[in-house]
Scaffold this motif. Structure first.
Motif, PDB file in Angstrom:
ATOM      1  N   GLY A 198       2.628   3.050 -13.522  1.00  0.00           N
ATOM      2  CA  GLY A 198       1.637   2.670 -14.526  1.00  0.00           C
ATOM      3  C   GLY A 198       1.966   1.405 -15.278  1.00  0.00           C
ATOM      4  O   GLY A 198       1.401   1.140 -16.344  1.00  0.00           O
ATOM      5  N   THR A 199       2.888   0.607 -14.742  1.00  0.00           N
ATOM      6  CA  THR A 199       3.271  -0.644 -15.391  1.00  0.00           C
ATOM      7  C   THR A 199       2.991  -1.811 -14.445  1.00  0.00           C
ATOM      8  O   THR A 199       2.455  -1.638 -13.353  1.00  0.00           O
ATOM      9  CB  THR A 199       4.762  -0.636 -15.745  1.00  0.00           C
ATOM     10  N   ARG A 205      -1.818  -4.328  -4.895  1.00  0.00           N
ATOM     11  CA  ARG A 205      -1.173  -3.610  -5.996  1.00  0.00           C
ATOM     12  C   ARG A 205      -0.666  -2.272  -5.473  1.00  0.00           C
ATOM     13  O   ARG A 205      -1.345  -1.622  -4.675  1.00  0.00           O
ATOM     14  CB  ARG A 205      -2.153  -3.365  -7.138  1.00  0.00           C
ATOM     15  N   PRO A 206       0.503  -1.807  -5.912  1.00  0.00           N
ATOM     16  CA  PRO A 206       1.045  -0.533  -5.414  1.00  0.00           C
ATOM     17  C   PRO A 206       0.224   0.646  -5.927  1.00  0.00           C
ATOM     18  O   PRO A 206      -0.426   0.554  -6.983  1.00  0.00           O
ATOM     19  CB  PRO A 206       2.463  -0.513  -5.985  1.00  0.00           C
ATOM     20  N   PRO A 207       0.258   1.768  -5.211  1.00  0.00           N
ATOM     21  CA  PRO A 207      -0.539   2.931  -5.619  1.00  0.00           C
ATOM     22  C   PRO A 207      -0.139   3.525  -6.958  1.00  0.00           C
ATOM     23  O   PRO A 207      -0.944   4.220  -7.589  1.00  0.00           O
ATOM     24  CB  PRO A 207      -0.330   3.930  -4.473  1.00  0.00           C
ATOM     25  N   ILE A 257      -1.138  -0.198 -12.114  1.00  0.00           N
ATOM     26  CA  ILE A 257      -2.388  -0.179 -12.853  1.00  0.00           C
ATOM     27  C   ILE A 257      -3.521  -0.642 -11.931  1.00  0.00           C
ATOM     28  O   ILE A 257      -3.424  -1.688 -11.295  1.00  0.00           O
ATOM     29  CB  ILE A 257      -2.297  -1.096 -14.095  1.00  0.00           C
ATOM     30  N   SER A 258      -4.590   0.136 -11.858  1.00  0.00           N
ATOM     31  CA  SER A 258      -5.771  -0.198 -11.055  1.00  0.00           C
ATOM     32  C   SER A 258      -5.411  -0.560  -9.617  1.00  0.00           C
ATOM     33  O   SER A 258      -5.703  -1.668  -9.145  1.00  0.00           O
ATOM     34  CB  SER A 258      -6.529  -1.363 -11.707  1.00  0.00           C
ATOM     35  N   ILE A 294       0.822  -1.202   0.000  1.00  0.00           N
ATOM     36  CA  ILE A 294       0.000   0.000   0.000  1.00  0.00           C
ATOM     37  C   ILE A 294       0.865   1.265   0.000  1.00  0.00           C
ATOM     38  O   ILE A 294       0.410   2.342  -0.381  1.00  0.00           O
ATOM     39  CB  ILE A 294      -0.970  -0.014   1.212  1.00  0.00           C
ATOM     40  N   ALA A 295       2.142   1.118   0.380  1.00  0.00           N
ATOM     41  CA  ALA A 295       3.103   2.228   0.362  1.00  0.00           C
ATOM     42  C   ALA A 295       4.127   2.063  -0.754  1.00  0.00           C
ATOM     43  O   ALA A 295       5.174   2.700  -0.748  1.00  0.00           O
ATOM     44  CB  ALA A 295       3.819   2.330   1.709  1.00  0.00           C
ATOM     45  N   GLY A 296       3.829   1.213  -1.742  1.00  0.00           N
ATOM     46  CA  GLY A 296       4.784   0.936  -2.810  1.00  0.00           C
ATOM     47  C   GLY A 296       4.881   2.052  -3.834  1.00  0.00           C
ATOM     48  O   GLY A 296       3.920   2.781  -4.086  1.00  0.00           O
ATOM     49  N   GLU A 297       6.051   2.168  -4.441  1.00  0.00           N
ATOM     50  CA  GLU A 297       6.279   3.175  -5.481  1.00  0.00           C
ATOM     51  C   GLU A 297       7.156   2.547  -6.565  1.00  0.00           C
ATOM     52  O   GLU A 297       8.256   2.060  -6.292  1.00  0.00           O
ATOM     53  CB  GLU A 297       6.958   4.400  -4.884  1.00  0.00           C
TER      54      GLU A 297
END
Length: 350
Positions: A53-54, A151-153, A156-157, A45-48
């Motif tokens: 967008g990939t 999924r990271p913020p 995608i989605s 949830i804190a991923g970058e």
């Protein structure tokens, strides 16, 4: 007559003006939203991503302030504060951090009565374990909600924003009081006792057969069930008195196994649907050395019957707990007692 008419008109005018003033005051002073504290520990949830967008990988580094700012809808449901406890993958979370987190939450509820509920953001790898530990050690009826993302913020989605919004709504809900620690993922409200990460994609958290307590609907938070086993404010475990845990291992039973080899564990949770002869000999030898043995199904769905009082080497019977959850309960039980019958009593009640 004219005089009376004039007085009536004046009185009506005064009442109209007064009611207008009161209605304006009411409009300017709405009911205050519940205050919810978000404690961040990291996770997806804190991923970058390096390439947003990939479907590529990501690092866990987004601060909680930035995550909350990305979900402005939260302000419709609660006054939110946020604090950064950690920012790491949940696979790195340790029992020492569980202790610190539980103590922090208990201190907040004790010193800040205005806090209606707490949300803990967490990586999904160990989310179910942290949630169950808090379920047994938080000493408040106020809601504690654990939430994560698959999924990271920046991907995608992403599912993190809607999961966080749902978690805050549950933490702000009066109906969430007294139901223990809750896991909120994909608009499902799951008891921490039964929460399980079944697979690593959205919709991947399960309450199994009995753990789904409710849902987060568009119109509000809806509960349909409540836990009956002891938890939170009804728990006997006090983290203020705990400095260290005895080692508790998990071992899997399988065809042809003769046991798990040499161990210095104080207790072992055996994930098994039935022990073979060589395995039984191995675990009985450990029991004679003082090691406590408990068995549960790998799925956590079995309700085992306690050993007979006549058995010389009784095995702790586990009732519908995942092996990882049974380990946590055993760790806490061993801080209270070493007596096999008292440990069975604890497993019967939680």
């Amino acid at each position: 007559m004219l005089k009376r008419f004039t007085i009536s008109v004046v009185l009506l005018g005064f009442i109209f003006i007064l009611s207008s003033i009161l209605s304006r005051v009411g409009a300017q002073a709405p009911v205050e939203s519940p205050r919810v504290l978000i404690i961040a520990t990291g996770g997806t949830i804190a991923g970058e991503q390096g390439e947003p967008g990939t479907l590529g990988g990501y690092d866990i580094r987004k601060p909680i302030g930035e995550i909350v700012a990305g979900v402005p809808e939260i302000r419709r449901y609660a006054q939110v504060e946020a604090t950064q406890f950690a920012n790491i993958p949940s696979a790195y979370i340790t029992p020492d951090q569980w202790l610190q987190l539980a103590r922090n939450i208990n201190s907040i509820f004790e010193k800040r009565p205005e806090i209606a509920g707490i949300v803990v953001t967490h990586g999904t790898d160990r989310l179910e374990e942290t949630a169950f530990f808090l379920h047994l050690t938080v000493k408040s009826e106020k809601p504690v909600v654990i939430v994560g993302a698959q999924r990271p913020p920046t991907g995608i989605s992403p599912d993190g924003p809607i999961n966080l919004l749902s978690a805050v709504r549950v933490a702000a809900s009066h109906g969430a009081r007294g139901k223990g620690v809750l896991v909120v993922m994909d608009d499902r409200i799951i008891s921490a006792r039964d929460a399980e990460k079944a697979y690593a994609r959205t919709g991947g958290f399960s309450g199994r057969e009995m753990g789904n307590l409710g849902i987060v609907a568009r119109h509000g938070v809806e509960f349909f069930y409540a836990p009956t086993r002891r938890h939170t404010s009804g728990s006997e475990f006090d983290v203020r008195d705990i400095t260290t845990f005895s080692r508790v291992d998990i071992q899997y039973s399988y065809a042809g196994s003769d046991g798990g080899g040499k161990t210095d564990a104080k207790a072992i949770i055996v994930a098994t649907t039935g022990l073979g002869g060589a395995e039984r000999n191995y675990y009985e030898a450990l029991q004679r050395k003082g090691v406590i043995i408990a068995t549960t199904f790998p799925s956590g769905d079995q309700v085992a019957s306690p050993s007979s009082a006549r058995e010389a080497l009784p095995i702790i019977a586990v009732e519908r707990l995942l092996p990882t959850h049974a380990r946590i309960l055993m760790m806490l039980a061993l801080t209270k007692t070493q007596d096999i019958h008292e440990i069975q009593r604890i497993f019967d009640q939680y």
